[in-house]
Design a protein around this motif. Structure first.
Motif, PDB file in Angstrom:
ATOM      1  N   ILE A  10       0.846  -1.194   0.000  1.00  0.00           N
ATOM      2  CA  ILE A  10       0.000   0.000   0.000  1.00  0.00           C
ATOM      3  C   ILE A  10       0.878   1.240   0.000  1.00  0.00           C
ATOM      4  CG2 ILE A  10      -1.748   1.280   1.294  1.00  0.00           C
ATOM      5  CD1 ILE A  10      -2.486  -1.450   2.585  1.00  0.00           C
ATOM      6  N   GLU A  11       0.653   2.113  -0.950  1.00  0.00           N
ATOM      7  CA  GLU A  11       1.396   3.368  -0.998  1.00  0.00           C
ATOM      8  C   GLU A  11       0.939   4.272   0.141  1.00  0.00           C
ATOM      9  OE1 GLU A  11       1.099   5.163  -4.809  1.00  0.00           O
ATOM     10  OE2 GLU A  11       2.090   3.512  -5.859  1.00  0.00           O
ATOM     11  N   ASN A  12       1.912   4.879   0.817  1.00  0.00           N
ATOM     12  CA  ASN A  12       1.608   5.720   1.972  1.00  0.00           C
ATOM     13  C   ASN A  12       2.547   6.923   1.968  1.00  0.00           C
ATOM     14  OD1 ASN A  12       0.440   6.433   4.526  1.00  0.00           O
ATOM     15  ND2 ASN A  12       2.258   5.609   5.529  1.00  0.00           N
ATOM     16  N   GLY A  13       2.201   7.926   1.157  1.00  0.00           N
ATOM     17  CA  GLY A  13       3.043   9.119   1.063  1.00  0.00           C
ATOM     18  C   GLY A  13       4.391   8.800   0.454  1.00  0.00           C
ATOM     19  N   ASN A  14       5.443   9.038   1.207  1.00  0.00           N
ATOM     20  CA  ASN A  14       6.799   8.825   0.697  1.00  0.00           C
ATOM     21  C   ASN A  14       7.286   7.390   0.892  1.00  0.00           C
ATOM     22  OD1 ASN A  14       7.037  11.555  -0.034  1.00  0.00           O
ATOM     23  ND2 ASN A  14       7.648  12.102   2.061  1.00  0.00           N
ATOM     24  N   ASN A  15       6.440   6.550   1.455  1.00  0.00           N
ATOM     25  CA  ASN A  15       6.839   5.175   1.725  1.00  0.00           C
ATOM     26  C   ASN A  15       5.759   4.195   1.271  1.00  0.00           C
ATOM     27  OD1 ASN A  15       9.380   5.641   3.304  1.00  0.00           O
ATOM     28  ND2 ASN A  15       7.962   6.800   4.597  1.00  0.00           N
ATOM     29  N   VAL A  16       6.062   2.914   1.433  1.00  0.00           N
ATOM     30  CA  VAL A  16       5.129   1.844   1.100  1.00  0.00           C
ATOM     31  C   VAL A  16       4.983   0.947   2.322  1.00  0.00           C
ATOM     32  CG1 VAL A  16       4.724  -0.179  -0.351  1.00  0.00           C
ATOM     33  CG2 VAL A  16       5.723   1.892  -1.347  1.00  0.00           C
ATOM     34  N   LEU A  17       3.738   0.555   2.627  1.00  0.00           N
ATOM     35  CA  LEU A  17       3.484  -0.391   3.707  1.00  0.00           C
ATOM     36  C   LEU A  17       3.366  -1.790   3.110  1.00  0.00           C
ATOM     37  CD1 LEU A  17       0.848   1.560   5.837  1.00  0.00           C
ATOM     38  CD2 LEU A  17       3.329   1.461   6.137  1.00  0.00           C
ATOM     39  N   ALA A  18       4.147  -2.709   3.657  1.00  0.00           N
ATOM     40  CA  ALA A  18       4.119  -4.107   3.215  1.00  0.00           C
ATOM     41  C   ALA A  18       3.421  -4.928   4.295  1.00  0.00           C
ATOM     42  CB  ALA A  18       5.539  -4.624   2.985  1.00  0.00           C
ATOM     43  N   TYR A  19       2.364  -5.636   3.907  1.00  0.00           N
ATOM     44  CA  TYR A  19       1.559  -6.406   4.863  1.00  0.00           C
ATOM     45  C   TYR A  19       1.364  -7.815   4.326  1.00  0.00           C
ATOM     46  CZ  TYR A  19      -2.636  -8.045   7.320  1.00  0.00           C
ATOM     47  OH  TYR A  19      -3.538  -8.791   8.032  1.00  0.00           O
ATOM     48  N   ASN A  20       1.410  -8.797   5.222  1.00  0.00           N
ATOM     49  CA  ASN A  20       1.131 -10.175   4.839  1.00  0.00           C
ATOM     50  C   ASN A  20      -0.022 -10.694   5.693  1.00  0.00           C
ATOM     51  OD1 ASN A  20       1.566 -13.305   5.273  1.00  0.00           O
ATOM     52  ND2 ASN A  20       2.587 -12.769   3.334  1.00  0.00           N
ATOM     53  N   SER A  21      -1.105 -11.117   5.058  1.00  0.00           N
ATOM     54  CA  SER A  21      -2.311 -11.477   5.803  1.00  0.00           C
ATOM     55  C   SER A  21      -2.207 -12.836   6.489  1.00  0.00           C
ATOM     56  CB  SER A  21      -3.537 -11.451   4.879  1.00  0.00           C
ATOM     57  OG  SER A  21      -3.431 -12.422   3.858  1.00  0.00           O
ATOM     58  N   ARG A  22      -1.246 -13.671   6.107  1.00  0.00           N
ATOM     59  CA  ARG A  22      -1.086 -14.957   6.800  1.00  0.00           C
ATOM     60  C   ARG A  22      -0.291 -14.800   8.084  1.00  0.00           C
ATOM     61  NH1 ARG A  22       2.524 -18.959   7.387  1.00  0.00           N
ATOM     62  NH2 ARG A  22       4.031 -17.942   6.004  1.00  0.00           N
ATOM     63  N   THR A  23       0.760 -13.995   8.051  1.00  0.00           N
ATOM     64  CA  THR A  23       1.604 -13.825   9.235  1.00  0.00           C
ATOM     65  C   THR A  23       1.266 -12.575  10.036  1.00  0.00           C
ATOM     66  OG1 THR A  23       3.273 -12.554   8.016  1.00  0.00           O
ATOM     67  CG2 THR A  23       3.503 -14.973   8.028  1.00  0.00           C
ATOM     68  N   SER A  24       0.447 -11.682   9.475  1.00  0.00           N
ATOM     69  CA  SER A  24       0.107 -10.384  10.089  1.00  0.00           C
ATOM     70  C   SER A  24       1.304  -9.459  10.184  1.00  0.00           C
ATOM     71  CB  SER A  24      -0.519 -10.574  11.485  1.00  0.00           C
ATOM     72  OG  SER A  24      -1.725 -11.291  11.394  1.00  0.00           O
ATOM     73  N   ALA A  25       2.359  -9.722   9.421  1.00  0.00           N
ATOM     74  CA  ALA A  25       3.546  -8.870   9.431  1.00  0.00           C
ATOM     75  C   ALA A  25       3.246  -7.544   8.729  1.00  0.00           C
ATOM     76  CB  ALA A  25       4.704  -9.570   8.739  1.00  0.00           C
ATOM     77  N   LEU A  26       3.829  -6.461   9.260  1.00  0.00           N
ATOM     78  CA  LEU A  26       3.678  -5.132   8.665  1.00  0.00           C
ATOM     79  C   LEU A  26       5.028  -4.436   8.694  1.00  0.00           C
ATOM     80  CD1 LEU A  26       1.757  -2.886   7.572  1.00  0.00           C
ATOM     81  CD2 LEU A  26       1.545  -2.105   9.939  1.00  0.00           C
ATOM     82  N   ALA A  27       5.424  -3.871   7.565  1.00  0.00           N
ATOM     83  CA  ALA A  27       6.700  -3.152   7.492  1.00  0.00           C
ATOM     84  C   ALA A  27       6.530  -1.900   6.650  1.00  0.00           C
ATOM     85  CB  ALA A  27       7.778  -4.046   6.894  1.00  0.00           C
TER      86      ALA A  27
END
Length: 439
Positions: free
Chosen positions: A10-27
């Motif tokens: 997901i684009e979020n301003g100057n950065n990108v959010l990386a999410y995985n729905s199996r592990t619930s990881a967010l970066a």
């Protein structure tokens, strides 16, 4: 290695959010790093940033070639569904209620029926029969209005706690009450019996609430509930022991959605704000297919988002993970084998909303006779979204698991998949906002 099918970016301003729905990881990653990530995910076997590759593997964005994510999800679902380590019981000591709320799903099955000593003894015996095979017992007191039978709650709680203490079993309890009988005396009784959460309902400020939540004879209820809460202020100020969290739920539809914000303001400007949490819930009516008075899922989602924002602005504690799209295995009490809703006559159901519906009864507490279980029971327990072509190819399967509430999916043919897919981006962005604003 190969790319996970549950990656969402997901684009979020100057950065990108990386999410995985199996592990619930967010970066959170920069655009240059995001470009590198895409190249790694496209061809993980090429020479590249090994540290970044390991980070992606740690978060589940990259997986081993022979790892079957769908089989893993199916395994975890059935493991949670058929686990017997936790016994979760909802107990209704009465089928009667002192209120007659027009939107209540129980209003047509309420009757002046209270639990007998015989049923109480059977419940205690049932718990004893299970106690050696569990590590946690969770009880929710329900109704009707459970505090109409406060003495029975007190007596049963003492017995249950003693059994748990004798066998080293963790005990957890909560109560769902309309709040009219939540007197200081009853509150202290609940505290003594290790009740950790108390849910009451206020449907707006006084005038609106009293039109929606009134006594059997039509009498008003708002001022009595508020007086009860004010009577607890000094107890919470002293805090000599762990006290229950009081959750005020606002059942929301088109007629009172604005009043929910008025109630929030009212409580935030009072001493009650120190020990009360607020939440809104959508009134559900399967007959209102055109949403003449109930909110659509999209409308409710917006109201809830605005409500949470105002709660935070007013200083209420808001969980950073309130909107976070969480991995689920078994969804609720419906699709777990070691759960039951016990009515005052000893009838057992799988869902709170089924209580009193004889066609949904799955047995009698203390009676081990094998019954012809209702078809809906098997649908709850054996429904497997990983076998559905649509679900198995969906990148939010681990957080949706086939459409949400098993009762509404089975009985009413209502799923929330569409809303989940629409809201996944906003949910992640909102979660990120809450997390970063609290740091």
């Amino acid at each position: 290695m190969k790319s996970s099918k549950y990656n969402i970016f997901i684009e979020n301003g100057n950065n990108v959010l990386a999410y995985n729905s199996r592990t619930s990881a967010l970066a959170e990653v920069s655009y240059p790093k995001y470009d590198t990530i895409l190249k790694i995910l496209e061809n993980p076997n090429n020479e590249c940033d090994e540290k970044l590759k390991q980070d992606l593997f740690y978060g589940g964005f990259l997986i081993q070639d022979d790892f079957d994510e769908l089989a893993s999800i199916r395994h975890d679902m059935y493991r949670a569904r058929f686990s017997t380590e936790i016994l979760q019981l909802t107990i209704a000591p009465t089928a009667d209620c002192n209120f007659r709320c027009p939107y209540c799903y129980e209003k047509d099955v309420l009757e002046n029926k209270v639990m007998t000593d015989d049923v109480e003894n059977k419940i205690i015996s049932f718990i004893k029969s299970k106690i050696n095979s569990i590590h946690t017992l969770s009880i929710t007191w329900y109704g009707g209005e459970p505090l109409l039978e406060s003495k029975r709650i007190d007596r049963m709680s003492e017995q249950i706690i003693e059994i748990c203490n004798e066998h080293g079993v963790n005990y957890d309890a909560g109560i769902i009450t309309n709040g009219y009988l939540l007197t200081r005396k009853n509150f202290l009784m609940l505290v003594k019996n290790k009740v950790k959460t108390i849910q009451i309902t206020l449907d707006g400020t006084e005038e609106t609430h009293d039109k929606r939540r009134y006594l059997k004879d039509g009498g008003k209820t708002f001022s009595k509930i508020i007086d009860n809460l004010y009577a607890l202020v000094d107890i919470y100020k002293e805090k000599k022991e762990e006290l229950p969290r009081i959750n005020v739920r606002i059942n929301t539809d088109r007629n009172n959605k604005d009043e929910a914000f008025g109630l929030l303001k009212y409580i935030s400007n009072s001493p009650l704000s120190k020990f009360i949490a607020l939440d809104i819930a959508a009134v559900y009516d399967p007959a209102d297919v055109e949403h003449l008075y109930t909110l659509t899922l999209e409308e409710y989602s917006k109201v809830k988002n605005d409500f949470v924002d105002l709660c935070r602005d007013e200083g209420f504690q808001i969980s950073n993970t309130l909107f976070y799209p969480k991995r689920v295995n078994a969804i609720c009490v419906c699709d777990r084998v070691n759960t039951g809703v016990i009515g005052p006559d000893g009838s057992v159901y799988k869902c709170w909303e089924e209580i009193g519906d004889i066609n949904a009864c799955i047995g009698q507490v203390g009676n081990n006779t094998v019954l012809n279980l209702p078809e809906r029971y098997y649908d709850y327990m054996l429904f497997d979204p990983t076998l559905s072509e649509q679900c198995s190819n969906c990148n939010i399967l681990p957080i949706c698991m086939g459409g949400g509430c098993p009762l509404r999916r089975s009985r009413d043919k209502v799923k929330n998949c569409e809303l989940q897919m629409k809201n996944i981006t906003s949910s992640i962005l909102k979660s990120y906002q809450l997390i970063t604003s609290s740091n």
